[in-house]
Enzyme design. Structure first.
Site, PDB file in Angstrom:
ATOM      1  N   SER A   1      -4.949  -0.689  -2.293  1.00  0.00           N
ATOM      2  CA  SER A   1      -4.392  -1.591  -3.517  1.00  0.00           C
ATOM      3  C   SER A   1      -3.254  -1.088  -2.921  1.00  0.00           C
ATOM      4  CB  SER A   1      -4.477  -0.640  -4.844  1.00  0.00           C
ATOM      5  OG  SER A   1      -5.691  -0.850  -5.685  1.00  0.00           O
TER       6      SER A   1
ATOM      7  N   HIS B   1      -7.863  -7.834  -0.972  1.00  0.00           N
ATOM      8  CA  HIS B   1      -7.852  -7.657  -2.248  1.00  0.00           C
ATOM      9  C   HIS B   1      -8.530  -7.920  -3.312  1.00  0.00           C
ATOM     10  CE1 HIS B   1      -5.233  -5.346  -5.289  1.00  0.00           C
ATOM     11  NE2 HIS B   1      -5.879  -4.439  -5.052  1.00  0.00           N
TER      12      HIS B   1
ATOM     13  N   ASN C   1      -0.100  -6.850  -8.798  1.00  0.00           N
ATOM     14  CA  ASN C   1       0.796  -5.423  -8.750  1.00  0.00           C
ATOM     15  C   ASN C   1       1.889  -5.445  -8.850  1.00  0.00           C
ATOM     16  OD1 ASN C   1      -1.907  -4.793  -9.776  1.00  0.00           O
ATOM     17  ND2 ASN C   1      -2.945  -3.725  -7.327  1.00  0.00           N
TER      18      ASN C   1
END
Ligand code: NAD
Length: 285
Positions: A120, A141, A191
């Site tokens: 991540s 991912h 993210n």
């Protein structure tokens, strides 16, 4: 996908067993590797439990469940990965653990095999730099829970070849997922947007602008989010969000990514969200 053949997954934890399940359900043979039999057993029973729930919801037949489970082999010995056409590393988020695993697998698999990491936060370019196959190394991912989440970010490191990006995208599609291709950059796409938003919600809460419930209702009702930012932070873990914001702050050198003071204080108190029983809300253990 015929070219890839067996897929290796390293790590039988939350993400590893989810990726292995997605492969198995898509008809791809998979070998899951972890450090011990106990971890592998936990991973295998998580897959069995998840498949069972799909059968109960009539989303999978009992026959397909059995066939999927039969496609998942487990091993503690990396040698089991030797014939894999693609190996997805999904072990603990620790750079030295990942460097060590990737170097070992790089030396073991065939020249045409592709290596991928589910990291991540660690740079794909930096991880790839220690490999003889940096051109055949890529970020894949996945999102948690893997069997449910439709997105896969395919991350191109500086040395990743176009053919590798294409093969990674084809693999994601073979699992029924939608890939988006992203250049290596902290937090990739999702993210990078999500975590600063969660951090901002904590600033608001810490400044007393609104209650936790009102902030969450605001984003649910005003933006159609299925869950409010503070409830989502409790699910992700406050420590995990803090670590991500610290990486953004350090890597971009931009104060817009500074972690909210209340986030740091709650982590220091051990209020990590659902997993500790207390975060922005309290949870029965
Ligand atoms: P986890 O702690 O649930 O599982 C990690 C597994 O890796 C454990 O079973 C551990 O025993 C195993 N492991 C550690 N060292 C190993 C080694 N040398 N060889 C083989 N196995 C080893 O972690 P997770 O949540 O599944 O995360 C795995 C990766 O996925 C991390 O890089 C994380 O950043 C990433 N990720 C996690 C999420 C999430 O929501 N949990 C989402 C996307 C990406």
């Amino acid at each position: 996908m015929a070219a890839i053949g067996t897929v290796g997954v390293i790590g039988a934890g939350t993400m590893g067993n989810g990726i292995a399940q997605a492969c198995a359900v898509a008809g791809i043979d998979v070998v899951m590797v972890d450090v011990g039999d106990a971890q592998l057993e936990r991973g295998r029973s998580a897959i069995a439990g998840s498949l069972e729930r799909l059968v109960k919801k009539e989303k999978l037949s009992a026959g397909d469940r059995d066939a999927a489970l039969a496609r998942v082999r487990t091993a503690t010995d990396y040698a089991a990965l030797a014939r894999a056409g693609l190996v997805v590393e999904a072990a603990t988020e620790n750079p030295s653990v990942k460097f060590d695993i990737l170097r070992k697998v790089d030396a073991l698999v065939g020249d045409d095999a592709i290596l991928a990491t589910n990291t991540s936060s660690i740079s794909i370019t930096q991880l790839g730099a220690v490999l003889k196959r940096a051109d055949r190394f890529v970020g894949l991912h996945f999102f948690n829970p893997v069997p449910m989440m439709a997105l896969v970010e395919v991350i191109r490191g500086l040395a990743t070849s176009e053919a590798t990006v294409d093969a990674a995208g084809a693999f994601a599609r073979a699992l029924g997922k939608t890939p988006i291709v992203v250049r290596n950059s902290p937090g990739f796409v999702v993210n990078r947007i999500l975590c600063p938003m969660l951090n901002e919600a904590i600033f608001l809460y810490g400044e007393g602008v609104a209650s936790a419930q009102e902030i969450d209702d605001g984003m649910k009702l005003g933006c159609n989010h299925p869950i409010g930012p503070l409830a989502l932070t409790d699910m992700i873990g406050l420590d995990v969000l803090l670590a991500v914001m610290q990486v953004f702050h350090a890597d971009f050198g931009d104060d817009k990514y500074r972690p909210a003071p209340l986030l740091k204080e709650m982590v220091a108190a051990g209020w990590l969200g659902r997993k500790s029983g207390r975060g922005f809300y309290t949870y029965a253990k």
